[in-house]
Motif scaffolding. Sequence first.
Motif, PDB file in Angstrom:
ATOM      1  N   GLY A  53       0.829  -1.197   0.000  1.00  0.00           N
ATOM      2  CA  GLY A  53       0.000   0.000   0.000  1.00  0.00           C
ATOM      3  C   GLY A  53       0.864   1.247   0.000  1.00  0.00           C
ATOM      4  N   ARG A  54       0.226   2.385   0.178  1.00  0.00           N
ATOM      5  CA  ARG A  54       0.916   3.672   0.115  1.00  0.00           C
ATOM      6  C   ARG A  54       2.000   3.793   1.185  1.00  0.00           C
ATOM      7  NH1 ARG A  54       0.134   8.356   2.577  1.00  0.00           N
ATOM      8  NH2 ARG A  54       0.649  10.298   1.485  1.00  0.00           N
ATOM      9  N   GLU A  55       1.710   3.345   2.407  1.00  0.00           N
ATOM     10  CA  GLU A  55       2.705   3.463   3.478  1.00  0.00           C
ATOM     11  C   GLU A  55       3.941   2.623   3.188  1.00  0.00           C
ATOM     12  OE1 GLU A  55       1.301   2.960   7.425  1.00  0.00           O
ATOM     13  OE2 GLU A  55       0.420   4.967   7.462  1.00  0.00           O
ATOM     14  N   ASP A  56       3.746   1.463   2.575  1.00  0.00           N
ATOM     15  CA  ASP A  56       4.908   0.640   2.219  1.00  0.00           C
ATOM     16  C   ASP A  56       5.758   1.315   1.148  1.00  0.00           C
ATOM     17  OD1 ASP A  56       4.577  -1.354   4.017  1.00  0.00           O
ATOM     18  OD2 ASP A  56       4.150  -2.936   2.568  1.00  0.00           O
ATOM     19  N   LEU A  57       5.110   2.003   0.219  1.00  0.00           N
ATOM     20  CA  LEU A  57       5.850   2.741  -0.815  1.00  0.00           C
ATOM     21  C   LEU A  57       6.661   3.867  -0.177  1.00  0.00           C
ATOM     22  CD1 LEU A  57       6.607   3.518  -3.698  1.00  0.00           C
ATOM     23  CD2 LEU A  57       4.363   4.641  -3.922  1.00  0.00           C
ATOM     24  N   ILE A  58       6.046   4.613   0.724  1.00  0.00           N
ATOM     25  CA  ILE A  58       6.769   5.684   1.411  1.00  0.00           C
ATOM     26  C   ILE A  58       7.889   5.105   2.279  1.00  0.00           C
ATOM     27  CG2 ILE A  58       6.576   7.542   3.115  1.00  0.00           C
ATOM     28  CD1 ILE A  58       3.747   8.050   2.090  1.00  0.00           C
ATOM     29  N   ALA A  59       7.629   3.959   2.903  1.00  0.00           N
ATOM     30  CA  ALA A  59       8.661   3.315   3.724  1.00  0.00           C
ATOM     31  C   ALA A  59       9.881   2.959   2.879  1.00  0.00           C
ATOM     32  CB  ALA A  59       8.103   2.058   4.394  1.00  0.00           C
ATOM     33  N   GLU A  60       9.667   2.528   1.629  1.00  0.00           N
ATOM     34  CA  GLU A  60      10.806   2.224   0.767  1.00  0.00           C
ATOM     35  C   GLU A  60      11.566   3.497   0.408  1.00  0.00           C
ATOM     36  OE1 GLU A  60      13.664   0.321  -1.503  1.00  0.00           O
ATOM     37  OE2 GLU A  60      12.313  -0.427   0.052  1.00  0.00           O
ATOM     38  N   GLU A  67      19.672   4.941   3.824  1.00  0.00           N
ATOM     39  CA  GLU A  67      20.904   4.320   3.309  1.00  0.00           C
ATOM     40  C   GLU A  67      21.843   5.382   2.731  1.00  0.00           C
ATOM     41  OE1 GLU A  67      19.186   1.501   0.657  1.00  0.00           O
ATOM     42  OE2 GLU A  67      18.890  -0.020   2.216  1.00  0.00           O
ATOM     43  N   ILE A  68      21.288   6.310   1.946  1.00  0.00           N
ATOM     44  CA  ILE A  68      22.098   7.411   1.400  1.00  0.00           C
ATOM     45  C   ILE A  68      22.631   8.273   2.542  1.00  0.00           C
ATOM     46  CG2 ILE A  68      22.052   9.491  -0.038  1.00  0.00           C
ATOM     47  CD1 ILE A  68      19.735   8.103  -1.620  1.00  0.00           C
ATOM     48  N   SER A 112       6.735  11.993   7.144  1.00  0.00           N
ATOM     49  CA  SER A 112       5.645  11.218   6.551  1.00  0.00           C
ATOM     50  C   SER A 112       4.709  10.611   7.589  1.00  0.00           C
ATOM     51  CB  SER A 112       6.213  10.087   5.684  1.00  0.00           C
ATOM     52  OG  SER A 112       6.895   9.136   6.495  1.00  0.00           O
ATOM     53  N   GLY A 113       5.172  10.482   8.827  1.00  0.00           N
ATOM     54  CA  GLY A 113       4.380   9.797   9.836  1.00  0.00           C
ATOM     55  C   GLY A 113       4.485   8.291   9.761  1.00  0.00           C
ATOM     56  N   VAL A 114       5.242   7.776   8.789  1.00  0.00           N
ATOM     57  CA  VAL A 114       5.434   6.331   8.670  1.00  0.00           C
ATOM     58  C   VAL A 114       6.431   5.879   9.731  1.00  0.00           C
ATOM     59  CG1 VAL A 114       6.344   4.486   7.208  1.00  0.00           C
ATOM     60  CG2 VAL A 114       4.836   6.211   6.236  1.00  0.00           C
ATOM     61  N   SER A 115       6.065   4.886  10.505  1.00  0.00           N
ATOM     62  CA  SER A 115       6.935   4.385  11.560  1.00  0.00           C
ATOM     63  C   SER A 115       8.194   3.771  10.970  1.00  0.00           C
ATOM     64  CB  SER A 115       6.188   3.328  12.378  1.00  0.00           C
ATOM     65  OG  SER A 115       7.066   2.647  13.253  1.00  0.00           O
ATOM     66  N   HIS A 116       9.299   3.976  11.666  1.00  0.00           N
ATOM     67  CA  HIS A 116      10.550   3.370  11.220  1.00  0.00           C
ATOM     68  C   HIS A 116      10.535   1.852  11.391  1.00  0.00           C
ATOM     69  CE1 HIS A 116      12.948   7.389  11.647  1.00  0.00           C
ATOM     70  NE2 HIS A 116      12.091   7.375  10.641  1.00  0.00           N
ATOM     71  N   SER A 117       9.519   1.332  12.042  1.00  0.00           N
ATOM     72  CA  SER A 117       9.362  -0.126  12.134  1.00  0.00           C
ATOM     73  C   SER A 117       8.341  -0.643  11.125  1.00  0.00           C
ATOM     74  CB  SER A 117       8.938  -0.523  13.553  1.00  0.00           C
ATOM     75  OG  SER A 117       7.698   0.076  13.902  1.00  0.00           O
ATOM     76  N   GLN A 118       7.978   0.195  10.161  1.00  0.00           N
ATOM     77  CA  GLN A 118       7.004  -0.211   9.143  1.00  0.00           C
ATOM     78  C   GLN A 118       7.461  -1.462   8.393  1.00  0.00           C
ATOM     79  OE1 GLN A 118       4.031   1.117   8.362  1.00  0.00           O
ATOM     80  NE2 GLN A 118       3.609   0.004   6.464  1.00  0.00           N
ATOM     81  N   THR A 119       8.761  -1.534   8.086  1.00  0.00           N
ATOM     82  CA  THR A 119       9.324  -2.720   7.445  1.00  0.00           C
ATOM     83  C   THR A 119      10.659  -3.040   8.119  1.00  0.00           C
ATOM     84  OG1 THR A 119      10.628  -1.527   5.767  1.00  0.00           O
ATOM     85  CG2 THR A 119       8.314  -2.023   5.216  1.00  0.00           C
ATOM     86  N   PRO A 120      11.086  -4.295   8.089  1.00  0.00           N
ATOM     87  CA  PRO A 120      12.396  -4.632   8.661  1.00  0.00           C
ATOM     88  C   PRO A 120      13.533  -3.877   7.991  1.00  0.00           C
ATOM     89  CG  PRO A 120      11.111  -6.629   8.230  1.00  0.00           C
ATOM     90  CD  PRO A 120      10.365  -5.496   7.593  1.00  0.00           C
ATOM     91  N   GLU A 121      13.406  -3.645   6.679  1.00  0.00           N
ATOM     92  CA  GLU A 121      14.456  -2.929   5.944  1.00  0.00           C
ATOM     93  C   GLU A 121      14.575  -1.485   6.422  1.00  0.00           C
ATOM     94  OE1 GLU A 121      13.020  -6.390   3.741  1.00  0.00           O
ATOM     95  OE2 GLU A 121      11.954  -4.633   4.523  1.00  0.00           O
ATOM     96  N   LEU A 122      13.437  -0.838   6.657  1.00  0.00           N
ATOM     97  CA  LEU A 122      13.464   0.545   7.136  1.00  0.00           C
ATOM     98  C   LEU A 122      14.035   0.598   8.551  1.00  0.00           C
ATOM     99  CD1 LEU A 122      12.869   3.531   7.035  1.00  0.00           C
ATOM    100  CD2 LEU A 122      10.450   3.037   7.478  1.00  0.00           C
ATOM    101  N   ALA A 123      13.634  -0.323   9.399  1.00  0.00           N
ATOM    102  CA  ALA A 123      14.155  -0.347  10.768  1.00  0.00           C
ATOM    103  C   ALA A 123      15.674  -0.509  10.770  1.00  0.00           C
ATOM    104  CB  ALA A 123      13.495  -1.476  11.558  1.00  0.00           C
ATOM    105  N   ALA A 124      16.175  -1.391   9.911  1.00  0.00           N
ATOM    106  CA  ALA A 124      17.626  -1.630   9.849  1.00  0.00           C
ATOM    107  C   ALA A 124      18.363  -0.406   9.322  1.00  0.00           C
ATOM    108  CB  ALA A 124      17.911  -2.840   8.970  1.00  0.00           C
ATOM    109  N   ALA A 129      21.854   4.490  10.580  1.00  0.00           N
ATOM    110  CA  ALA A 129      22.113   5.930  10.652  1.00  0.00           C
ATOM    111  C   ALA A 129      22.373   6.351  12.092  1.00  0.00           C
ATOM    112  CB  ALA A 129      20.933   6.700  10.065  1.00  0.00           C
ATOM    113  N   ASN A 130      21.599   5.805  13.019  1.00  0.00           N
ATOM    114  CA  ASN A 130      21.829   6.101  14.437  1.00  0.00           C
ATOM    115  C   ASN A 130      23.222   5.673  14.868  1.00  0.00           C
ATOM    116  OD1 ASN A 130      19.477   7.350  15.562  1.00  0.00           O
ATOM    117  ND2 ASN A 130      18.382   5.414  15.357  1.00  0.00           N
TER     118      ASN A 130
END
Length: 205
Positions: A53-60, A67-68, A112-124, A129-130
Amino acid sequence: MPKRGYHHGNLRQALVEAALELIREKSPQGFTLSEAAKAAGVTPAAVYRHFAGREDLIAECATQGFEIFSDLMDYAFNKGQPSALAAFEATGRAYLAFARRYPGHYMAMFESGVSHSQTPELAAAAARANRVLERAAEALSQHIPREKRPPAAMFSAHIWAMSHGVVELYARAAPGTRTPFSPEDLLETGIGIYMRGLGLLPPDS
């Protein structure tokens, strides 16, 4: 006319690029999945082959941004600075440079309001970065006696908050937010005040 998305070989990335452009133009909340599909040259149904869905697209978009972001800060910290302080300041400047050069990614990451835990890839990616900033803080604080040394996570969070505030208020070219000082000068001065408070820099003479 054939749908462009089926012919460029990477529909997933085309959707990400379309979303980033829409985020820059309309904000993360200001576009629909159908608009992203249209911009990528595919039907809305085709999006669901790659994103839930839209949130997954924003999460990517945010994942690629982190990563950048991590690469830029890591390079700034490791590029042969003469001291840990210079490396730390370079890391802060890389934060500002990233926000200017990659506004769509930045907005997906932080607005965006998308949680950084939305996907495992985003969380990692966010965790990496931290770690980059924590490593810089840890290297810089080695000169502080252990009993007075703030945790690296707290140290880096303070600098992250300061950098983020400068970006949001002064580095995004928003109307009415100009100051007689550059964002770089504001951030460097703020970091200097913080460092003096920790005893890492001598007081002004």
